[in-house]
Design an enzyme around this catalytic site. Structure first.
Site, short mmCIF file in Angstrom:
data_model
loop_
_atom_site.label_atom_id
_atom_site.label_comp_id
_atom_site.label_asym_id
_atom_site.label_seq_id
_atom_site.Cartn_x
_atom_site.Cartn_y
_atom_site.Cartn_z
CB SER A 195 76.32 2.23 39.38
OG SER A 195 75.05 1.67 39.55
CB THR B 219 79.75 7.65 34.79
OG1 THR B 219 78.72 7.48 33.83
CG2 THR B 219 80.11 9.12 34.90
CD GLU C 43 73.35 -1.24 39.96
OE1 GLU C 43 72.86 -2.32 40.27
OE2 GLU C 43 74.57 -1.04 39.88
#
Lengths: 260, 747
Positions: free
Chosen positions: B524, B527, B701
């Site tokens: 993750s 970003t 996630e």
């Protein structure tokens, strides 16, 4: 591999007589799986999609005639779905829309899988399978048509024309248990019909889909009799004892649904 | 609580349409399987039918003589290389040398003019095997007389990232231990203790696109077009394996058709490159589904856990032993094991805990990354023990969490990053979304779950932003578009910083020859970390524009004029670069960069007669700091929720003596739309407490760890506590039968 595409039933029967090794194919939802996984390498396919005589359905003398090319999607449409509600319910649980648009009743009979979704509803409706070859036609009751897991009585030159079923507009229903809500090979499936007597037929709980009958007075003992008629196996989808138990529960619920 | 004053933003925080939507909906998007390289031939892999065997002889002469066959690769072709690879542990040969350790292991590969010829040639290769005893399960692999899969010391791979590699103990290839406090004395003083043994099944990530690679080798130059999530790590492993400079290896990654971790690190690239090297022509290998299922999967796990609480509801101690089945090769097993170990205590204020997690070799297909690994394995166990303690103490499970969860800023693990999220607020929102305080019908239950994922997002990214002479912006960044939407998010960030429209920004796939380094697309991190690099690169361009403008107002429409002013004629471009590197010592011990929040709730209804569990409502909390694109955040949580339901309710790879029995999608079922809950809520929490751009932190996630735990707790709330996943109808029904015999059903 040859692909033979007859344009009429007569042509189809002649081709099948000439090429008994040709595997009949309609929607291909069973045959193509075998080919794609390289489990079968037929020398020829007999593509029946252009044979108009095999398509559609009709009412005949109080019974319903289902052409072998009838798709699951067609079985879900009214008015046929009202005439044969258990078959329509079974059809709804088959695959996704693409599969239901392709898969056919004839294909389900030809494959004769113990898990064939259309077979229990047809069994409770007294289905008779009409078979033809260049030698002529014959009619075989469905319980005699399927003789073992993935085995039927078709001779190598014969094709399935369709099935004739009774019991239309009777109280009937279809249920199955699987881990997922749809598009799953059932752990066990069941059709029940109440119409003068009690009839239940199950799939995935024995080598062949099996019909069990009893009188209307035997409602209480019927679930147990259905469970006892099963001869399930243990496999990756479930154990024999759970399948037998689930059949008992589903039969009771199906009777409740039909007897209201 | 601090009141956050938000700067007004033009593009960030808006659900702008996906930049790839048109291309994908028209079927115009290119995937590796679409690539045709001049002179390309087709590769097929001969795989071992045995789970464990010695390879006595491989005879490929008949296959090589077939018309249309270019070559056959066997272990004999690798004598000029050190043929072992593995980013964590170098334990895996490119093709089997003299030993196969799982059914499906590559033994040889054929390159031929077409796929059918290659497939036919596989049948002409003669392999003589000598079968060996099989350790097909964790128990078998840990037995005293277990066959040992890997002899000798383990060699660390390039990216094991786990400090000193402990020595191998039998089939245990990695061990991760953490502890705090005096465990036994705290347990001895506790009022209530719950303990049990649990198992989590091996499951398959099921990306719709299978692993596909096209490789070309010309002298020292190696080019691969690959379905990989981490192009730069694949580049490094190939350079290491074939002993060439990094810059000689070029990895090109277009769109991916899903990944979920199945395409993290190196998979089919070494074999394809070795085959291309021998063929002297580009080679394409595309796995079938059954081949991808033995290429990677999620770890099955066994766990023994006990948790202690006081009568007043204070959680005091937890003790965890767990064993992860990593299959025949380590793949990402050590990292999965460590992340599982970190997730095991849960975010509570323990007096003492002890975690001992082992990564175990077995004769099954290798296991690697899958969304929320580690946390998905352990959270449902720890959270179900907390609910059981709450039930025994007569306390509300939500209240127990409220009283024991760590608060923002509290230390979670010795030396690790302190908590950067409001977990109590999160779980209260999740509970409310499934109607926590509403009355319940019979056989309906509700559960919540809270956890944290130490995703291990490695803080190394670079990005380049180019402002073209016509005012268009191009972002070069090595993040892979797997479907999660980074090309859209990065376009939003660049547009925000430069004041242009999102449509003016283009983000393309990775080509390591031109795209700057990004560590990986996983954990993750994209970003937060790559996004920060993009933001910094865009700001550098903006700084240059300001300098050129020399006080004139910076209107995007005037950018072409500013470039003309700077370069003296039409042409030229401004280039900005951004970098993210670890602060401090850069050690993982100071990590994670952020804790990914795994909070969810579920309401289920069980049919006690059949054991069928129907999920009525779910809620997940996307505690993302700042949602740069709220719609993409929600879609992430929804996807993870569905995968979580699959993991919880019906997915399971069934092995018998190491052979995978359900290796087709007919028998291995993933959730379909019919399995959606009646209501699915995603609550977005934006406290701007992340280290990424605009206060963002990773998501996508957490729901996959939270949902199985919430479902298990909801079922236990009905009265059916489960210690084995998935919750198939039969398993639930059997549990109810046992409870009946014990007089515990109905409760």
């Amino acid at each position: 591999m040859d692909v033979l595409t007859p344009r009429s039933l007569e042509q189809a029967l002649r081709l099948k007589a000439e090429r008994p090794d040709a595997v009949p194919i309609q929607g291909g939802t069973d045959v193509m799986v075998e080919l794609n996984f390289d489990r079968a390498r037929p020398a020829a396919l007999l593509n029946l999609n252009e044979v108009a005589e095999l398509r559609g359905w009709s009412r005949q003398n109080g019974r319903v005639w289902l052409g072998s090319g009838l798709t699951y999607a067609e079985a879900m449409e009214r008015p046929l779905a009202e005439a044969l509600p258990a078959l329509a319910e079974a059809a709804r649980t088959v695959g996704g829309p693409q599969i239901r648009n392709r898969g056919t009743i004839g294909g389900n009979l030809g494959t004769a899988s113990p898990a064939g979704d259309a077979l229990p509803p047809l069994l409770v409706c007294g289905a008779e399978v009409k078979i033809a070859s260049v030698r002529g036609e014959r009619i075989v009751p469905l319980p005699d048509f399927v003789v073992g897991p993935k085995r039927n009585v078709l001779a190598e030159d014969e094709l399935i024309l369709g099935v004739s079923v009774g019991g239309t507009e009777s109280r009937q229903t279809f249920m199955k248990v699987g881990p997922r809500n749809a598009m799953v090979i059932a752990v066990v499936s069941l059709a029940v019909r109440v119409d003068g007597d009690l009839r239940a037929a199950f799939g995935s709980a024995g080598p062949v889909p099996t019909l069990v009958r009893a009188g209307l007075g035997d409602v209480d003992s019927f679930p147990q009799r259905v469970a006892e008629a099963a001869s399930p196996i243990d496999d990756v989808r479930g154990t024999a004892s759970y399948r037998r138990h689930a059949l008992r529960i589903l039969t009771r619920r199906a009777l409740d649904r039909c007897l209201v | 609580m601090t009141i956050i004053e938000r700067q007004p933003l033009a593009h960030v925080g808006r659900s702008v349409p996906r930049r790839d939507a048109h291309e994908k909906l028209r079927g115009a998007a290119q995937f590796v399987g679409d690539f045709v390289v001049p002179r390309m031939v087709h590769g097929k892999v001969l795989r071992s039918p045995f789970a464990h065997a010695r390879v006595v002889a491989v005879d490929a002469s008949e296959a090589e003589a077939l018309p249309g066959v270019v070559c056959v690769l066997t272990g004999d072709d690798l004598t000029d290389l050190d043929p072992y690879w593995g980013h964590a542990i170098k334990d895996r040969p490119i093709v089997a040398l003299d030993h196969v350790r799982f059914a499906g292991e590559p033994v040889a590969a054929v390159a031929a003019e077409d796929e059918a010829t290659a497939a036919a040639a596989l049948n002409a290769i003669r392999v003589e095997y000598e079968e060996l005893p099989v350790a097909g399960t964790i128990e078998q692999a840990l037995a005293d007389d277990a066959p040992i899969l890997h002899e000798g010391p383990l060699r660390p791979g390039l990216f094991h990232g786990l400090g000193e590699l402990p020595p191998r103990e039998g089939n245990v290839c990695y061990r991760y231990r953490i502890d705090r406090g005096e465990l036994e004395s705290v347990f001895a003083r506790a009022d209530l203790i719950v303990e049990g043994e649990y198992s989590f099944p091996a499951v398959y990530q099921y990306a719709m696109e299978t692993h596909t690679v096209v490789a070309q080798v010309e002298g020292e130059e190696i080019t691969v077009w690959s379905t990989c999530q981490h192009p730069f790590l694949v580049r490094a492993e190939l350079a290491d394996l074939f002993a060439v400079p990094l810059a000689s290896v070029r990895v090109v990654v277009p769109y991916l058709g899903g990944g979920f971790g199945s395409k993290s690190y190196t998979k089919m690239e070494p074999l394809t490159a070795a085959l291309a090297r021998k063929a002297g022509r580009p080679v394409r290998i595309q796995n079938r589904v059954d081949e991808s299922m033995v290429t990677t999967r999620r770890h099955g796990m066994r766990c023994r856990m006990r948790t202690a609480m006081t009568n007043e509801g204070n959680l005091v101690a937890r003790d965890v032993d767990c064993w992860f089945d990593t299959g025949a090769y380590a793949d990402n097993g050590p990292r999965v094991t460590a992340t599982g170990g970190d997730a095991a205590p849960g975010p509570y204020r323990w007096h003492a805990y002890r975690v001992d997690a082992r990564c175990v070799y077995t004769n099954t297909g290798p296991a690697g990354s899958y969304r929320a690994f580690g946390a998905a394995h352990l959270q449902w166990i720890g959270e179900s023990q907390i609910d059981e303690l709450a039930r025994r103490a007569g306390l509300d499970p939500l209240a127990v969490r409220r009283d024991n969860l760590c608060l923002p800023g509290e230390e979670l693990r010795n030396g690790a990053k302190s908590l950067d999220a409001d977990l109590i607020g999160d779980v209260e929102q999740a509970a409310a979304a499934v109607g926590w305080s509403e009355p319940k019908r019979a056989n309906v239950g509700r559960g919540v779950s809270v956890g944290l994922l130490a995703a291990g997002a490695h803080p190394v990214s670079t990005a380049i932003v180019r402002l073209e002479a016509d005012g268009q912006v191009v972002v070069l960044v090595g993040t892979t578009e797997v479907g999660q939407g980074p090309r859209t998010v990065f376009a939003q960030i660049a547009a925000e910083e430069l004041g242009v429209d999102v449509e003016q920004v283009t983000v393309r796939g990775t080509d390591t020859r031109f795209t700057p380094y990004d560590r990986s697309t996983g954990a993750s991190r994209s970003t937060t970390i790559a996004g920060l690099a993009v933001q910094r690169a865009a700001r550098q361009v903006r700084d240059q524009l300001e300098e050129i403008a020399a006080g004139d107002p910076l209107e995007p429409t005037a950018y072409p004029e500013l470039l003309r002013r700077h370069f003296g004629f039409t042409g030229g471009e401004l280039i900005g670069s951004g970098e993210v590197a670890p602060t401090g010592t850069g050690s993982y011990a100071e990590g994670p960069v952020f804790w990914e929040v795994c909070v969810g709730a579920a309401e289920v209804e069980v049919d006690p007669e059949t054991g069928v569990v129907r999920v009525r409502r779910t809620a997940t909390v996307a505690d993302v700091g700042r949602a740069i694109n709220p719609q993409l955040v929600q879609r992430q949580d929804e996807g993870a929720t569905l995968q979580g339901l699959g993991n919880a309710l019906f997915e399971e790879m069934v092995f018998e003596d190491g052979q995978l029995l359900n290796d087709t999608l007919l028998d291995y079922r993933v959730p379909s739309f019919a399995d959606l809950p009646n209501e699915m809520t995603c609550v977005i929490v934006e406290n701007e407490d992340g280290p990424g751009p605009y206060g963002a932190k990773g998501c996508g996630e957490g729901a996959l760890a939270a949902i199985p735990a919430a479902v298990v707790n909801a079922l236990a709330d009905v009265g059916v506590p489960m210690q084995e996943l998935p919750l198939t109808p039969e398993r639930v029904w059997r549990r109810i039968q046992t409870l009946k015999e014990e007089g515990k059903w109905p409760r």
